[in-house]
Design an enzyme around this catalytic site. Sequence first.
Site, PDB file in Angstrom:
ATOM      1  N   HIS A  35       9.244  -0.191  -4.571  1.00 54.89           N
ATOM      2  CA  HIS A  35       9.524   1.080  -3.905  1.00 54.89           C
ATOM      3  C   HIS A  35      10.649   1.776  -4.638  1.00 54.89           C
ATOM      4  O   HIS A  35      11.653   1.140  -4.988  1.00 54.89           O
ATOM      5  CB  HIS A  35       9.911   0.865  -2.436  1.00 54.89           C
ATOM      6  CG  HIS A  35       8.844   0.168  -1.671  1.00 54.89           C
ATOM      7  ND1 HIS A  35       7.707   0.817  -1.255  1.00 54.89           N
ATOM      8  CD2 HIS A  35       8.706  -1.129  -1.318  1.00 54.89           C
ATOM      9  CE1 HIS A  35       6.922  -0.047  -0.649  1.00 54.89           C
ATOM     10  NE2 HIS A  35       7.490  -1.237  -0.675  1.00 54.89           N
ATOM     11  N   GLU A  90       5.714  -5.935  -5.561  1.00 51.59           N
ATOM     12  CA  GLU A  90       5.789  -4.733  -4.719  1.00 51.59           C
ATOM     13  C   GLU A  90       7.015  -3.928  -5.137  1.00 51.59           C
ATOM     14  O   GLU A  90       8.111  -4.477  -5.249  1.00 51.59           O
ATOM     15  CB  GLU A  90       5.916  -5.165  -3.258  1.00 51.59           C
ATOM     16  CG  GLU A  90       6.154  -4.019  -2.296  1.00 51.59           C
ATOM     17  CD  GLU A  90       6.340  -4.506  -0.850  1.00 51.59           C
ATOM     18  OE1 GLU A  90       6.283  -5.745  -0.618  1.00 51.59           O
ATOM     19  OE2 GLU A  90       6.558  -3.665   0.025  1.00 51.59           O
ATOM     20  N   ARG A 142       8.926  16.169  -4.255  1.00 49.04           N
ATOM     21  CA  ARG A 142       8.919  15.544  -2.938  1.00 49.04           C
ATOM     22  C   ARG A 142      10.286  14.955  -2.615  1.00 49.04           C
ATOM     23  O   ARG A 142      10.740  14.026  -3.296  1.00 49.04           O
ATOM     24  CB  ARG A 142       7.880  14.428  -2.964  1.00 49.04           C
ATOM     25  CG  ARG A 142       7.840  13.599  -1.722  1.00 49.04           C
ATOM     26  CD  ARG A 142       7.013  12.339  -1.914  1.00 49.04           C
ATOM     27  NE  ARG A 142       6.909  11.641  -0.656  1.00 49.04           N
ATOM     28  CZ  ARG A 142       6.533  10.382  -0.525  1.00 49.04           C
ATOM     29  NH1 ARG A 142       6.204   9.673  -1.585  1.00 49.04           N
ATOM     30  NH2 ARG A 142       6.486   9.822   0.657  1.00 49.04           N
ATOM     31  N   ASN A 182       3.090   0.111  -5.792  1.00 52.23           N
ATOM     32  CA  ASN A 182       3.824   0.939  -4.841  1.00 52.23           C
ATOM     33  C   ASN A 182       2.773   1.595  -3.962  1.00 52.23           C
ATOM     34  O   ASN A 182       2.174   2.605  -4.350  1.00 52.23           O
ATOM     35  CB  ASN A 182       4.682   1.987  -5.546  1.00 52.23           C
ATOM     36  CG  ASN A 182       5.511   2.802  -4.551  1.00 52.23           C
ATOM     37  OD1 ASN A 182       5.317   2.692  -3.340  1.00 52.23           O
ATOM     38  ND2 ASN A 182       6.430   3.596  -5.062  1.00 52.23           N
ATOM     39  N   PRO A 231      -0.244   7.006  -1.817  1.00 49.84           N
ATOM     40  CA  PRO A 231      -0.243   8.411  -1.424  1.00 49.84           C
ATOM     41  C   PRO A 231       1.096   9.115  -1.600  1.00 49.84           C
ATOM     42  O   PRO A 231       2.149   8.530  -1.379  1.00 49.84           O
ATOM     43  CB  PRO A 231      -0.634   8.368   0.057  1.00 49.84           C
ATOM     44  CG  PRO A 231      -0.314   6.988   0.501  1.00 49.84           C
ATOM     45  CD  PRO A 231      -0.548   6.111  -0.693  1.00 49.84           C
ATOM     46  N   ASN A 232       0.987  10.367  -1.980  1.00 53.01           N
ATOM     47  CA  ASN A 232       2.111  11.315  -2.118  1.00 53.01           C
ATOM     48  C   ASN A 232       2.999  11.056  -3.333  1.00 53.01           C
ATOM     49  O   ASN A 232       3.898  11.844  -3.616  1.00 53.01           O
ATOM     50  CB  ASN A 232       2.958  11.361  -0.835  1.00 53.01           C
ATOM     51  CG  ASN A 232       2.148  11.824   0.357  1.00 53.01           C
ATOM     52  OD1 ASN A 232       1.566  12.904   0.308  1.00 53.01           O
ATOM     53  ND2 ASN A 232       2.062  11.017   1.400  1.00 53.01           N
ATOM     54  N   TYR A 289      13.830  10.549  -3.440  1.00 50.97           N
ATOM     55  CA  TYR A 289      13.042   9.985  -4.545  1.00 50.97           C
ATOM     56  C   TYR A 289      13.505  10.417  -5.931  1.00 50.97           C
ATOM     57  O   TYR A 289      12.948   9.965  -6.925  1.00 50.97           O
ATOM     58  CB  TYR A 289      11.563  10.357  -4.355  1.00 50.97           C
ATOM     59  CG  TYR A 289      10.982   9.778  -3.087  1.00 50.97           C
ATOM     60  CD1 TYR A 289      10.825   8.398  -2.956  1.00 50.97           C
ATOM     61  CD2 TYR A 289      10.615  10.587  -2.013  1.00 50.97           C
ATOM     62  CE1 TYR A 289      10.308   7.845  -1.797  1.00 50.97           C
ATOM     63  CE2 TYR A 289      10.098  10.047  -0.854  1.00 50.97           C
ATOM     64  CZ  TYR A 289       9.947   8.682  -0.740  1.00 50.97           C
ATOM     65  OH  TYR A 289       9.448   8.133   0.403  1.00 50.97           O
ATOM     66  N   ALA A 313       3.121   4.941   1.777  1.00 51.83           N
ATOM     67  CA  ALA A 313       3.111   4.731   3.228  1.00 51.83           C
ATOM     68  C   ALA A 313       2.106   3.653   3.656  1.00 51.83           C
ATOM     69  O   ALA A 313       2.281   3.029   4.716  1.00 51.83           O
ATOM     70  CB  ALA A 313       2.805   6.044   3.937  1.00 51.83           C
ATOM     71  N   ARG A 329      16.286   3.091   5.342  1.00 48.21           N
ATOM     72  CA  ARG A 329      15.574   4.243   5.898  1.00 48.21           C
ATOM     73  C   ARG A 329      15.076   3.931   7.316  1.00 48.21           C
ATOM     74  O   ARG A 329      15.531   2.995   7.948  1.00 48.21           O
ATOM     75  CB  ARG A 329      14.450   4.638   4.930  1.00 48.21           C
ATOM     76  CG  ARG A 329      14.995   4.979   3.535  1.00 48.21           C
ATOM     77  CD  ARG A 329      13.913   5.439   2.597  1.00 48.21           C
ATOM     78  NE  ARG A 329      13.309   6.679   3.069  1.00 48.21           N
ATOM     79  CZ  ARG A 329      12.170   7.169   2.590  1.00 48.21           C
ATOM     80  NH1 ARG A 329      11.518   6.518   1.638  1.00 48.21           N
ATOM     81  NH2 ARG A 329      11.685   8.299   3.064  1.00 48.21           N
TER      82      ARG A 329
HETATM   83  C1  DQA Z   1       7.907   4.499  -1.005  1.00 57.91           C
HETATM   84  C2  DQA Z   1       8.534   4.240   0.374  1.00 57.91           C
HETATM   85  C3  DQA Z   1       7.525   4.459   1.465  1.00 57.91           C
HETATM   86  O1  DQA Z   1       8.112   4.216   2.737  1.00 57.91           O
HETATM   87  C4  DQA Z   1       7.014   5.884   1.441  1.00 57.91           C
HETATM   88  O2  DQA Z   1       6.019   6.081   2.420  1.00 57.91           O
HETATM   89  C5  DQA Z   1       6.530   6.293   0.104  1.00 57.91           C
HETATM   90  C6  DQA Z   1       7.286   5.886  -1.084  1.00 57.91           C
HETATM   91  C7  DQA Z   1       8.959   4.404  -2.145  1.00 57.91           C
HETATM   92  O3  DQA Z   1       8.548   4.320  -3.290  1.00 57.91           O
HETATM   93  O4  DQA Z   1      10.163   4.447  -1.875  1.00 57.91           O
HETATM   94  O5  DQA Z   1       5.570   7.037  -0.033  1.00 57.91           O
HETATM   95  O6  DQA Z   1       6.925   3.518  -1.256  1.00 57.91           O
END
Ligand code: DQA
Length: 146
Positions: free
Chosen positions: A101, A99, A19, A75, A11-12, A24, A78, A108
Amino acid sequence: MPPLIFVLNGPNLNLLGEREPAVYGRETLADLEAACREEGQVCGVAVEFRQTNHEGVLVDWIQEARHAARGLVLNAGAYTHTSIAVLDALSVLTMPVIEVHLSNIFRREAFRHHSYVSMAATGVIAGLGSDGYRVALRALARRLAA
Ligand code: DQA
């Protein structure tokens, strides 16, 4: 036929570029996809790149990877920190899972320090932006060739 790697985004991540750029960066999801395709070509893997805002869709795609893919870059956004459903889906996989990020989740908020995904991941990369995806693809390619 080069081995197929699923690159799944949660998501997002469709909002990358607009964003929280301080966290990011300015790269968009399309830039990320282009980086993965380029890296896939260099290291000899085919890339299936997807993004969803929906937990159940992510679970469906992880299940699909069981038969369709030889490796997974994930990825989960959240859902990384919340989703036992994603962990359960990953736990069925026998292929390597990396995994990724974009941000360094350990610099964070404390709620980002725990990852359900990590419990089923072969390896974890955080804080390298799109380079993290490239490293993940390269690592999977080397494992699959070994
Ligand atoms: C994320 C880190 C997560 O905590 C966050 O909710 C994201 C992006 C990252 O790519 O840094 O949506 O996965």
